[in-house]
Design an enzyme around this catalytic site. Structure first.
Site, PDB file in Angstrom:
ATOM      1  CE  LYS A   1      -4.394  -1.767   1.621  1.00  0.00           C
ATOM      2  NZ  LYS A   1      -5.484  -1.672   2.624  1.00  0.00           N
TER       3      LYS A   1
ATOM      4  NE  ARG B   1      -7.910  -8.417   0.707  1.00  0.00           N
ATOM      5  CZ  ARG B   1      -7.570  -7.682  -0.355  1.00  0.00           C
ATOM      6  NH1 ARG B   1      -6.588  -6.788  -0.241  1.00  0.00           N
ATOM      7  NH2 ARG B   1      -8.199  -7.817  -1.499  1.00  0.00           N
TER       8      ARG B   1
END
Length: 304
Positions: free
Chosen positions: A248, A282
């Site tokens: 991210k 995740r």
């Protein structure tokens, strides 16, 4: 009464239930052991996801053979869950139609459920997709909108499946334009608690609820860092935590690395999240994350 919810009494008077964090999830007959952190592998069936858009789905359609090979590799590498999503939720992403989402994810969920011994999670916010995915083998509902779309909560409750509720300020199209909080930790924690309460009122048991702070969803770097440092506090809500930080922007902001160069940062944060109590990670890079979690587990075991 479930093992996760026990009543106490004083002089015969029943008090409110005392909630305890569950140590396993029943995902459509497959048991997920949460006694140690588990890895969820990401399968984005989209042309425009921020990291792997177009890898498994292009304008010409679904690349099912490639999906199944990647899914098989992830299971072999140690993924306990495969998260299948057909709508990109990257910053700036626009909503796709329900039919488009169904066309993307249903063949994948059905094929994986028929071929691999793994829990399949459907990453969706749409009631019709929840119902259809449940019918073809999904074992978990992972919703970035925390079942707030029309009909989603009722569809999830009817499915009988565990749900993951994520916090997001705004919507993907504009969530990163100017996120603001007075107290990001308290606001995210309280909002997740309210959504969990709504789920229980709708008939979804405490033992079927997972919470996700939503790193990168309507949050600045400082918001993300504050939430990450507060993961142990979030555990006080007594629900398993899912953490998704793989590749991210927060990692890029810290390291200066592009998306394809963020593996080291992703694995570092996954290991730190596990230390802070995350139950599910995740990730895109399954094998490397599994190795990191083995090291974390060995250190914890040696320290006891």
């Amino acid at each position: 009464m479930s093992d996760a919810t026990k009543k106490i009494s004083i002089s015969g008077r029943s008090l409110a239930p005392v909630l305890h964090c569950v140590d396993s999830l029943n995902c459509a007959g497959k048991l997920l052991d949460l006694g140690s952190p588990q890895v969820m592998g990401v399968l984005n069936i989209t042309p425009d996801s921020f990291s792997d858009g177009g890898l498994l789905y292009q304008s010409g359609g679904l690349r099912l053979n490639r999906v199944l090979q990647l899914a098989s590799d992830m299971v072999e590498q140690g993924a306990a869950i495969l998260d299948v999503g057909g709508e990109s939720t990257r910053p700036g992403a626009t909503q796709v139609s329900e039919q488009e989402e169904l066309d993307r994810v249903l063949p994948v969920i059905e094929a994986i459920a028929a071929r691999l011994d793994v829990i399949v999670s459907v990453d969706t916010s749409t009631a019709g997709v929840i119902r259809a995915a449940t019918a073809v083998g999904a074992g978990l509902i992972n919703d970035v909108r925390a079942l707030t779309r029309v009909g989603a909560l009722d569809a999830a409750a009817a499915s009988g499946l565990p749900v993951c509720l994520m916090h997001m300020q705004g919507v993907p199209l504009d969530m990163q334009q100017a996120p603001e909080y007075h107290d990001v930790i308290a606001e995210v924690r309280d909002w997740l608690q309210c959504r969990a309460d709504d789920c229980m009122q709708a008939g979804i048991g405490h033992e079927k609820i997972i919470l996700d702070p939503g790193f990168g969803f309507g949050k600045t770097l400082q918001h993300n860092l504050a939430l990450f440092n507060a993961l142990e506090t979030m555990k006080n809500l007594h629900y398993p935590l899912l953490v998704g930080v793989s590749r991210k922007t927060m990692i890029g902001s810290i390291t200066g690395r592009g998306i394809s160069q963020r593996m080291a940062g992703s694995i570092t944060l996954a290991a730190l999240a596990a230390e802070r109590g995350a139950s599910i990670l995740r990730v895109h890079d399954v094998a490397e994350t599994v190795d990191a979690l083995k090291i974390v587990a060995a250190l914890k075991e040696n320290d006891q």
